[in-house]
Design a protein around this motif. Structure first.
Motif, PDB file in Angstrom:
ATOM      1  N   SER A 138      50.434  24.290   9.930  1.00  0.00           N
ATOM      2  CA  SER A 138      51.404  23.333   9.375  1.00  0.00           C
ATOM      3  C   SER A 138      51.654  22.145  10.297  1.00  0.00           C
ATOM      4  N   THR A 139      51.358  22.295  11.588  1.00  0.00           N
ATOM      5  CA  THR A 139      51.714  21.224  12.528  1.00  0.00           C
ATOM      6  C   THR A 139      50.873  19.967  12.351  1.00  0.00           C
ATOM      7  N   ALA A 144      40.279  32.659  20.002  1.00  0.00           N
ATOM      8  CA  ALA A 144      39.880  31.339  19.505  1.00  0.00           C
ATOM      9  C   ALA A 144      39.718  31.321  17.991  1.00  0.00           C
ATOM     10  N   TYR A 145      39.663  32.489  17.369  1.00  0.00           N
ATOM     11  CA  TYR A 145      39.549  32.528  15.911  1.00  0.00           C
ATOM     12  C   TYR A 145      40.812  32.019  15.225  1.00  0.00           C
ATOM     13  N   ILE A 146      41.902  31.904  15.958  1.00  0.00           N
ATOM     14  CA  ILE A 146      43.064  31.220  15.391  1.00  0.00           C
ATOM     15  C   ILE A 146      42.678  29.792  15.060  1.00  0.00           C
ATOM     16  N   ILE A 161      44.200  27.063   6.671  1.00  0.00           N
ATOM     17  CA  ILE A 161      45.632  27.070   6.357  1.00  0.00           C
ATOM     18  C   ILE A 161      46.137  25.645   6.141  1.00  0.00           C
ATOM     19  N   ALA A 162      45.676  24.711   6.990  1.00  0.00           N
ATOM     20  CA  ALA A 162      46.085  23.315   6.842  1.00  0.00           C
ATOM     21  C   ALA A 162      45.684  22.768   5.478  1.00  0.00           C
ATOM     22  N   MET A 163      44.492  23.136   5.003  1.00  0.00           N
ATOM     23  CA  MET A 163      44.034  22.673   3.697  1.00  0.00           C
ATOM     24  C   MET A 163      44.834  23.315   2.566  1.00  0.00           C
ATOM     25  N   LEU A 164      45.179  24.594   2.725  1.00  0.00           N
ATOM     26  CA  LEU A 164      46.000  25.262   1.714  1.00  0.00           C
ATOM     27  C   LEU A 164      47.371  24.609   1.610  1.00  0.00           C
TER      28      LEU A 164
END
Length: 322
Positions: A34-35, A267-269, A276-279
């Motif tokens: 979200s950031t 790093a998989y975060i 998530i940003a696209m969602l």
């Protein structure tokens, strides 16, 4: 999350299947996803240097308050000040100064996708400096995930379009984003060292953030002069969100994950964040998914599942009775 300092070459102590790992993993992924939307607004009026400085002034205050509330104290152990300086410069100066500037030239989606490449230096430096060998499953999953990242990048680059005004700035933006990624990667691997493990966890982060905030303020004064501020309430709320939720809440969780499963897997975060940003962009900005974006997201998540599904390492041997 701190625990005893691990022995050199010691196996990873936690499995991703444990709630103590996957719960903060998911929480950090959603928050950092979200950031990117908030960062884009932060640099729309206020100079980049001051936007970064404000974030870490707030984050530093919050982290010291957290250390006090937890009763951790503020002292660091042997080697702690050098570690705090290294993390402060690489994570909280280089990483954020360059990633914020990258968003001046690229869409937030492209920057988020480029940042997913942190998987490569994290894994390489963990192997080179910490002797953390990766399993065949992790390597296969990483290849699949990076293929997905490549598709996501192709999609984001395409929708940016030749008419977006990016022009030759695309190359500058990519260099800035990759430099930010390397800064963050150095800090990630540093957090997985014996010296970092031996430090009190929250105080180490607090001092690292203070060092980073001081440098960021100094850079902003030298480059941009007197502080600038956006009077909109949304701007102030964004600073608080990035400083408290996006930093004070997430960095202890993220660096704790590194200590539990290693910098490579943590790093998989970064791989999950662009999805998530696209969602979130779909919900709040009317983002339209293409075949490339869907394929990239599916491959990235499939690679994550393959790479992180591993057997738990055996527990350390019990100490011998005295």
């Amino acid at each position: 999350m701190t625990g005893a300092a691990p022995r050199p070459g010691r196996a990873v102590q936690r499995s991703f299947s444990e709630p103590v790992v996957w719960v903060p993993f998911i929480l950090v992924t959603f928050i950092w996803g979200s950031t990117w939307l908030v960062i884009k607004d932060q640099i729309s009026v206020v100079p980049v240097g001051w936007a970064v400085a404000y974030r870490f002034i707030v984050a530093t205050i919050g982290m010291f308050i957290l250390a006090a509330v937890r009763g951790d104290g503020f002292r660091l152990g042997p080697g702690g000040w050098g570690m705090a300086l290294l993390i402060g410069v690489t994570q909280f100066v280089v990483n954020f100064q360059f990633v914020y500037r990258a968003e001046l030239y690229l869409t937030s989606g492209i920057v988020a996708v480029l940042f997913a490449l942190i998987l490569i230096p994290n894994s390489a430096m963990s192997w080179l400096f910490l002797k953390r060998r990766q399993t065949a499953r992790f390597i296969v999953g990483s290849v699949i995930a990076l293929s997905g990242v490549a598709l996501l990048f192709a999609h984001e680059y395409r929708i940016a379009g030749a008419g977006s005004g990016l022009g030759g700035g695309v190359t500058i933006g990519i260099v800035l984003a990759l430099t930010a990624t390397m800064g963050a990667s150095i800090a990630n691997v540093a957090q997985d060292t014996d010296t970092a493990h031996a430090q009190p966890f929250i105080p180490l982060l607090a001092w690292s953030m203070l060092i980073g905030a001081a440098i960021n303020v100094g850079l902003a004064l030298v480059i941009y002069g007197a502080p600038a501020w956006d009077p909109r309430w949304e701007y102030g709320a964004g600073i608080l969100y990035l400083g408290v939720v996006g930093s004070v809440m997430t960095f202890p969780l993220y660096f704790g994950i590194i200590r539990m499963i290693g910098a490579g897997k943590a790093a998989y975060i970064g791989v999950s964040v662009p999805v998530i940003a696209m969602l979130l962009s779909t919900l709040f900005e009317g983002y339209v998914w293409s075949g490339l974006a869907i394929g990239g997201a599916v491959l990235a998540m499939a690679g994550l599942i393959i790479a992180l599904r591993g057997k738990r390492a055996p527990p350390p041997p019990a100490p011998l009775p005295e």
